[in-house]
Scaffold this active site. Structure first.
Site, PDB file in Angstrom:
ATOM      1  N   LYS A  16      25.545  -3.376   0.095  1.00 33.13           N
ATOM      2  CA  LYS A  16      27.022  -3.297   0.059  1.00 33.13           C
ATOM      3  C   LYS A  16      27.553  -2.525   1.262  1.00 33.13           C
ATOM      4  O   LYS A  16      28.732  -2.235   1.346  1.00 33.13           O
ATOM      5  CB  LYS A  16      27.471  -2.595  -1.223  1.00 33.13           C
ATOM      6  CG  LYS A  16      27.005  -3.247  -2.503  1.00 33.13           C
ATOM      7  CD  LYS A  16      27.445  -2.405  -3.699  1.00 33.13           C
ATOM      8  CE  LYS A  16      26.513  -2.571  -4.875  1.00 33.13           C
ATOM      9  NZ  LYS A  16      26.667  -1.480  -5.839  1.00 33.13           N
ATOM     10  N   ARG A  43       0.783  -1.226   0.000  1.00 30.61           N
ATOM     11  CA  ARG A  43       0.000   0.000   0.000  1.00 30.61           C
ATOM     12  C   ARG A  43       0.815   1.277   0.000  1.00 30.61           C
ATOM     13  O   ARG A  43       0.625   2.162  -0.826  1.00 30.61           O
ATOM     14  CB  ARG A  43      -0.908   0.111   1.248  1.00 30.61           C
ATOM     15  CG  ARG A  43      -2.291  -0.395   1.088  1.00 30.61           C
ATOM     16  CD  ARG A  43      -2.716  -1.002   2.396  1.00 30.61           C
ATOM     17  NE  ARG A  43      -1.778  -2.008   2.757  1.00 30.61           N
ATOM     18  CZ  ARG A  43      -1.812  -3.257   2.264  1.00 30.61           C
ATOM     19  NH1 ARG A  43      -2.774  -3.598   1.477  1.00 30.61           N
ATOM     20  NH2 ARG A  43      -0.904  -4.144   2.587  1.00 30.61           N
TER      21      ARG A  43
HETATM   22  N1   CP Z   1      -0.571  -0.026   5.755  1.00 31.08           N
HETATM   23  C1   CP Z   1       0.667  -0.318   5.294  1.00 31.08           C
HETATM   24  O1   CP Z   1       1.679   0.270   5.716  1.00 31.08           O
HETATM   25  O2   CP Z   1       0.701  -1.271   4.323  1.00 31.08           O
HETATM   26  P1   CP Z   1       2.003  -1.733   3.546  1.00 31.08           P
HETATM   27  O3   CP Z   1       2.916  -2.371   4.541  1.00 31.08           O
HETATM   28  O4   CP Z   1       1.525  -2.665   2.462  1.00 31.08           O
HETATM   29  O5   CP Z   1       2.650  -0.483   2.986  1.00 31.08           O
END
Ligand code: CP
Length: 303
Positions: A80, A51
């Site tokens: 690295k 997201r």
């Molecule tokens: N809500 C959220 O941070 O989802 P992701 O980890 O997919 O970014």
């Protein structure tokens, strides 16, 4: 130049402006379609994400800008041994603004202190996740029409959940908020947060059973028990299915109690709840794009 490390970096008045801008973007996206023409966003993600990274990238593309970045520390020169402070100096030569996620608490702050472009904390360890909080607040404001005078249940991993820490801090500034923290004993909110709530005379209670409090909630914020934050697999396995929100539990809730979740979910909300009109966690994702568009415009001083 301004960074965003913590939702408290913006005053309540500044947040109102940001949310008004996000609401205007939702109403008339075409008006903003070219605001970032010629600008670049770098997404530097040292930890997995669906997201947040794609929401940032969509936000910049919706504004007419472009995107560079990496989605895995292993494919960057961190593998690295390059430091975050060197990496951000380099990224500053390529991009106009950077969103950074890192497993180490404080890493985006280190980056900001060496950066010549705005840096946004896109989640640092178990510490903060400010743009998730902006998403949560915009969702609540848009669907409830206010950010004050409600009882919010926050359920799941309250100890390691950075979305929880950011949200509690941010909501503490609004009047008439009552927190109900629902967690197993091992995953209670951190002591520093509890002390802060006491110091500010905020109303909160801590319970173990979701069923006991369901009927008094105006909002329920569910969270995942996060395997990646546990030190041993045994504890994770014991706690991972502690809460499962299902239709039977939803039957105990108010008719207008909204269910939020930062996602990803694992088992803590049964898919049978998805069709309940009170389940708004996928709408929440859409609000995340609007608020990140508003944030990019604000930090680039294009509004
Ligand atoms: N809500 C959220 O941070 O989802 P992701 O980890 O997919 O970014």
């Amino acid at each position: 130049m301004r960074h965003l490390m913590n939702p408290m970096d913006f005053s309540v008045e500044e947040l109102e402006k940001l949310f008004d801008l996000a609401a205007d973007i939702e109403k008339d996206p075409e008006k903003y379609a070219h605001k970032c023409t010629g600008k670049k966003l770098a997404t530097c993600f040292y930890e997995p994400s669906t997201r947040t990274r794609l929401s940032f990238e969509s936000a910049m593309l919706n504004l007419g800008g472009s995107v560079i970045g990496f989605s895995d520390a292993g494919s960057s020169s961190a593998s690295k041994g390059e430091s975050v402070s060197d990496t951000i100096r380099v990224i500053s030569c390529f991009a106009d603004i950077c969103a950074m996620r890192h497993p180490k608490e404080g890493a985006p702050m280190v980056a900001a202190s060496h950066s010549s472009i705005p840096v946004i904390n896109a989640g640092d360890g178990g510490h903060q996740h400010p743009t998730q909080t902006l998403t949560d607040l915009l969702t609540i404001r848009s669907l409830k029409g206010r950010l004050c005078d409600f009882t919010i249940g926050i359920c799941g991993d309250l100890k390691f959940g950075r979305t929880v820490h950011s949200l509690v801090n941010a909501l503490s500034r609004y009047s008439g908020i009552k927190f109900v923290f629902i967690s197993p004993e091992e995953l209670r909110i951190p002591g520093y947060l509890r002390e802060k709530l006491w110091e500010n005379a905020l109303t909160f209670e801590e319970v173990i059973r979701l069923e006991d409090v369901m009927s008094k909630l105006d909002l329920l914020y569910m969270t995942r028990v996060q395997r990646e934050r546990f030190f041993n697999e045994e504890d994770y396995v014991r706690l991972k299915d502690f809460y499962i929100l299902n239709k039977a539990k939803m039957a105990l809730a108010k008719e207008d109690c909204l269910v939020l979740h930062p996602l990803p979910r694992v088992n803590e909300i049964s898919v049978e709840v998805d069709s309940d009109p009170r389940a708004v966690y996928f709408k929440q994702v859409q609000y995340g794009v609007y608020v990140r568009m508003a944030l990019i415009l604000t930090l680039l001083e294009l509004v």
